[in-house]
Design an enzyme around this catalytic site. Sequence first.
Site, mmCIF file in Angstrom:
data_model
loop_
_atom_site.group_PDB
_atom_site.id
_atom_site.type_symbol
_atom_site.label_atom_id
_atom_site.label_comp_id
_atom_site.label_asym_id
_atom_site.label_seq_id
_atom_site.Cartn_x
_atom_site.Cartn_y
_atom_site.Cartn_z
ATOM 1 N N ASP A 14 0.914 -1.052 -0.362
ATOM 2 C CA ASP A 14 -0.131 -0.119 0.017
ATOM 3 C C ASP A 14 0.888 1.809 0.140
ATOM 4 O OD1 ASP A 14 -2.473 1.762 0.779
ATOM 5 O OD2 ASP A 14 -1.773 1.631 2.163
ATOM 6 N N ASP A 16 -0.171 5.266 0.997
ATOM 7 C CA ASP A 16 -0.547 5.872 1.827
ATOM 8 C C ASP A 16 0.172 5.542 3.342
ATOM 9 O OD1 ASP A 16 -0.741 8.512 0.506
ATOM 10 O OD2 ASP A 16 -2.187 7.187 -0.904
ATOM 11 N N ASP A 170 -1.260 -0.335 5.967
ATOM 12 C CA ASP A 170 -1.734 0.297 7.553
ATOM 13 C C ASP A 170 -3.549 -0.225 7.733
ATOM 14 O OD1 ASP A 170 -2.316 3.694 6.783
ATOM 15 O OD2 ASP A 170 -2.143 2.024 5.568
#
Length: 198
Positions: A14, A16, A170
């Site tokens: 991922d 961001d 995250d």
Amino acid sequence: MIEISKNVKGLIFDLDGTVANTMQNHFLSWREAVLPYGIDFNAELFKSLTGKPRGATILRLNELFGTNMNPIIVGKVKGESFQKMINETKEISIVADVIRKYHTILPMSIGTGSTKNGAKKTLEVIKMSHYFNIVITANDIQNPKPHPETFLTCAELMGIAPKDCVVFEDGILGMQAAEEAGMMVVDVNDYFKMEFTI
């Protein structure tokens, strides 16, 4: 250093909050965009929406708060606010070190809910564009996270079976997407603590 299982054949990241420390800036720009509609966009709310593309986030906020925000208009405000802060973006070193270590050793790709332009700019700012030939964004798929399409597309383009891929994430929605895709998951929150300040 984050250890990778010997069975792993492909790495999916991922962007961001995983490779790039953009989440504080996303948080502030969302707050600015929805404040005129009476929404107190707090850290808890932000975390629950992390990984959703811009338009889907606005529609979800409309559902939650009974607002009637136009995804295009509010999305534009959010995007412009974020652009003003993008050049301050730093890498998340614990994850960036994994990318540097496995570059040319294992196939790697980015699977993000960000737009194509946003992802391109973020990777340029943190000087990591050259590590990734495969960058799958919200513009490349029909079904955003928690649907597994983003990560399955990454695996397909890397030529690696989903079960042999590990996803670095995250966000809750992203982790759900990775599990749904039958992939291994590294929760970046175990290694890097994200703080949100107003």
